[in-house]
Write a protein that holds these residues in place. Structure first.
Motif, PDB file in Angstrom:
ATOM      1  N   THR A  66      80.657  54.988 -27.337  1.00 37.49           N
ATOM      2  CA  THR A  66      79.719  53.785 -27.119  1.00 37.49           C
ATOM      3  C   THR A  66      79.509  53.185 -28.508  1.00 37.49           C
ATOM      4  N   LYS A  67      79.536  51.934 -28.348  1.00 42.23           N
ATOM      5  CA  LYS A  67      79.118  50.855 -29.505  1.00 42.23           C
ATOM      6  C   LYS A  67      77.783  50.427 -29.312  1.00 42.23           C
ATOM      7  N   LEU A  68      77.025  49.912 -30.115  1.00 38.90           N
ATOM      8  CA  LEU A  68      75.670  49.237 -30.014  1.00 38.90           C
ATOM      9  C   LEU A  68      75.912  48.089 -29.107  1.00 38.90           C
ATOM     10  N   GLU A  69      76.911  47.290 -29.229  1.00 34.84           N
ATOM     11  CA  GLU A  69      77.247  46.164 -28.285  1.00 34.84           C
ATOM     12  C   GLU A  69      77.330  46.802 -26.738  1.00 34.84           C
ATOM     13  N   ASP A  70      77.707  47.876 -26.516  1.00 35.37           N
ATOM     14  CA  ASP A  70      77.771  48.364 -25.241  1.00 35.37           C
ATOM     15  C   ASP A  70      76.152  48.451 -24.511  1.00 35.37           C
ATOM     16  N   SER A  71      75.388  48.214 -25.247  1.00 35.34           N
ATOM     17  CA  SER A  71      73.925  48.208 -24.502  1.00 35.34           C
ATOM     18  C   SER A  71      73.768  47.132 -23.703  1.00 35.34           C
ATOM     19  N   ALA A  72      73.651  47.359 -22.321  1.00 33.97           N
ATOM     20  CA  ALA A  72      73.739  46.364 -21.403  1.00 33.97           C
ATOM     21  C   ALA A  72      73.284  46.816 -19.998  1.00 33.97           C
ATOM     22  N   MET A  73      73.120  46.124 -18.833  1.00 41.30           N
ATOM     23  CA  MET A  73      72.819  46.868 -17.560  1.00 41.30           C
ATOM     24  C   MET A  73      74.247  46.656 -16.790  1.00 41.30           C
ATOM     25  N   TYR A  74      74.386  47.820 -16.248  1.00 42.50           N
ATOM     26  CA  TYR A  74      75.828  48.085 -15.811  1.00 42.50           C
ATOM     27  C   TYR A  74      75.703  47.928 -14.243  1.00 42.50           C
ATOM     28  N   PHE A  75      76.037  47.063 -13.461  1.00 41.83           N
ATOM     29  CA  PHE A  75      76.160  46.886 -12.134  1.00 41.83           C
ATOM     30  C   PHE A  75      77.289  47.632 -11.443  1.00 41.83           C
ATOM     31  N   CYS A  76      77.116  48.340 -10.531  1.00 45.00           N
ATOM     32  CA  CYS A  76      78.344  48.974  -9.564  1.00 45.00           C
ATOM     33  C   CYS A  76      78.265  48.052  -8.428  1.00 45.00           C
ATOM     34  N   ALA A  77      79.458  47.684  -7.644  1.00 45.19           N
ATOM     35  CA  ALA A  77      79.427  46.977  -6.549  1.00 45.19           C
ATOM     36  C   ALA A  77      80.529  47.311  -5.727  1.00 45.19           C
ATOM     37  N   SER A  78      80.383  47.051  -4.124  1.00 40.62           N
ATOM     38  CA  SER A  78      81.725  47.489  -3.497  1.00 40.62           C
ATOM     39  C   SER A  78      81.455  46.267  -2.271  1.00 40.62           C
ATOM     40  N   SER A  79      82.826  46.329  -1.746  1.00 40.63           N
ATOM     41  CA  SER A  79      83.209  45.443  -0.498  1.00 40.63           C
ATOM     42  C   SER A  79      83.825  46.189   0.343  1.00 40.63           C
ATOM     43  N   GLU A  80      83.938  45.824   1.734  1.00 41.49           N
ATOM     44  CA  GLU A  80      84.783  46.199   2.450  1.00 41.49           C
ATOM     45  C   GLU A  80      86.153  45.864   2.472  1.00 41.49           C
ATOM     46  N   GLY A  81      86.359  44.594   2.127  1.00 38.95           N
ATOM     47  CA  GLY A  81      87.669  44.262   1.951  1.00 38.95           C
ATOM     48  C   GLY A  81      87.646  43.072   0.693  1.00 38.95           C
ATOM     49  N   THR A  82      88.660  42.372   0.799  1.00 38.26           N
ATOM     50  CA  THR A  82      88.653  41.116  -0.278  1.00 38.26           C
ATOM     51  C   THR A  82      88.776  39.887   0.225  1.00 38.26           C
ATOM     52  N   GLY A  83      88.664  39.740   1.616  1.00 40.99           N
ATOM     53  CA  GLY A  83      88.803  38.428   2.199  1.00 40.99           C
ATOM     54  C   GLY A  83      87.672  37.506   1.677  1.00 40.99           C
ATOM     55  N   LEU A  84      87.797  36.202   1.795  1.00 36.45           N
ATOM     56  CA  LEU A  84      87.069  35.210   1.333  1.00 36.45           C
ATOM     57  C   LEU A  84      85.595  35.375   2.011  1.00 36.45           C
ATOM     58  N   ILE A 131      93.192  50.874 -10.949  1.00 36.59           N
ATOM     59  CA  ILE A 131      92.484  49.316 -11.379  1.00 36.59           C
ATOM     60  C   ILE A 131      93.358  48.236 -10.674  1.00 36.59           C
ATOM     61  N   SER A 132      92.712  47.400  -9.873  1.00 37.81           N
ATOM     62  CA  SER A 132      93.576  46.266  -9.315  1.00 37.81           C
ATOM     63  C   SER A 132      93.351  44.926 -10.437  1.00 37.81           C
ATOM     64  N   GLU A 133      92.315  44.742 -10.910  1.00 37.56           N
ATOM     65  CA  GLU A 133      92.094  43.749 -12.076  1.00 37.56           C
ATOM     66  C   GLU A 133      90.948  44.305 -13.043  1.00 37.56           C
ATOM     67  N   LYS A 134      91.273  43.921 -14.259  1.00 43.11           N
ATOM     68  CA  LYS A 134      90.113  44.227 -15.224  1.00 43.11           C
ATOM     69  C   LYS A 134      89.813  42.822 -16.378  1.00 43.11           C
ATOM     70  N   SER A 135      88.789  42.755 -16.848  1.00 43.14           N
ATOM     71  CA  SER A 135      88.564  41.602 -17.777  1.00 43.14           C
ATOM     72  C   SER A 135      88.958  42.203 -19.296  1.00 43.14           C
ATOM     73  N   GLU A 136      88.978  41.224 -20.083  1.00 41.11           N
ATOM     74  CA  GLU A 136      89.178  41.581 -21.653  1.00 41.11           C
ATOM     75  C   GLU A 136      88.097  42.455 -22.045  1.00 41.11           C
ATOM     76  N   ILE A 137      87.007  42.638 -21.644  1.00 44.06           N
ATOM     77  CA  ILE A 137      85.885  43.340 -22.221  1.00 44.06           C
ATOM     78  C   ILE A 137      86.166  44.854 -21.647  1.00 44.06           C
ATOM     79  N   PHE A 138      87.134  44.972 -20.724  1.00 41.64           N
ATOM     80  CA  PHE A 138      87.385  46.317 -20.387  1.00 41.64           C
ATOM     81  C   PHE A 138      88.608  46.920 -21.236  1.00 41.64           C
ATOM     82  N   ASP A 139      88.306  47.549 -22.485  1.00 42.98           N
ATOM     83  CA  ASP A 139      89.427  47.660 -23.231  1.00 42.98           C
ATOM     84  C   ASP A 139      89.571  49.236 -23.013  1.00 42.98           C
TER      85      ASP A 139
END
Lengths: 115, 118
Positions: free
Chosen positions: A82-100, A54-62
């Motif tokens: 799982t909790k009820l509040e985990d109900s959501a659409m989860y999107f995966c994403a990818s990128s070749e690099g991190t450049g702007l 993991i390179s970075e995570k948000s406060e949601i990612f407990d």
């Protein structure tokens, strides 16, 4: 154009159960991400993953969340209890690099419903 | 923390007409990227257009163009000659510069639902 693939498209689970959401990023991409969107709300960053960690995570990612790249092609998001509040659409994403200038490719999402 | 605000929850436009979706953002950074994403009923996130903050020239992609006002921190999307297929949720988004430590951590607005009337 290459695509990020997510399975399943819909997942229904009981509260307290473990779920694993699966993603196949674009083959030459090195950076992987999970975002989620609670119905009617904005898309939120969960976690970024590079070089098998993991390179970075948000406060949601407990501690209930974890990510893994088990076999060099799949990228998974696990929710342990799982909790009820985990109900959501989860999107995966990818990128070749991190450049702007790097483009972020999103999958079609997995709709998770926790009952 | 960066925030992105879309003040129009819903908009409608007549087919073939032009519509402008508003977006403002807050950041202390000088280098960043701004995006507009389209989310049709299929819920896939599709990149429509993007703008580098260091470029003064507004980005254009066919019928889509932006009005980027850096000093005002405003980034509106103009859709010309609207088509029925343009009906979707549109999200404004911000991405900080790599040097600020952010990977592809994109901050999204709450979205504007665009209806196209035949």
């Amino acid at each position: 154009e290459p695509e990020v693939t997510q399975t399943p498209s819909h997942q229904v689970t009981q509260m307290g159960q473990e779920v694993i959401l699966r993603c196949v990023p674009i083959s030459n991409h090195l950076y992987f991400y999970w975002y989620r969107q609670i119905l009617g709300q904005k898309v939120e960053f969960l976690v970024s993953f590079y070089n098998n960690e993991i390179s970075e995570k948000s406060e949601i990612f407990d501690d209930q969340f974890s990510v893994e790249r088990p076999d060099g092609s799949n990228f998974t998001l696990k929710i342990r209890s799982t909790k009820l509040e985990d109900s959501a659409m989860y999107f995966c994403a990818s990128s070749e690099g991190t450049g702007l200038s790097e483009k972020l490719f999103f999958g079609s999402g997995t709709q998770l419903s926790v009952l | 923390a960066q925030t992105v605000t879309q003040s129009q929850p819903e908009m409608s436009v007549q087919e073939a007409e032009t519509v402008t979706l508003s977006c403002t953002y807050d950041t202390s950074e000088s280098d960043y990227y701004l995006f507009w994403y389209k989310q049709p009923p299929s819920r896939q996130m599709i990149l429509v257009i993007r703008q580098e903050a260091y470029k003064q020239q507004n980005a254009t992609e066919n019928r889509f163009s932006v009005n980027f006002q850096k000093a005002a921190k405003s980034f509106s999307l103009k859709i010309s000659d609207s088509q029925l297929g343009d009906a979707a949720m549109y999200f404004c988004a911000y991405r900080e510069d790599l040097n600020s430590g952010g990977y592809q951590k994109v901050t999204f607005g709450t979205g504007t639902k665009l209806q196209v009337i035949p």
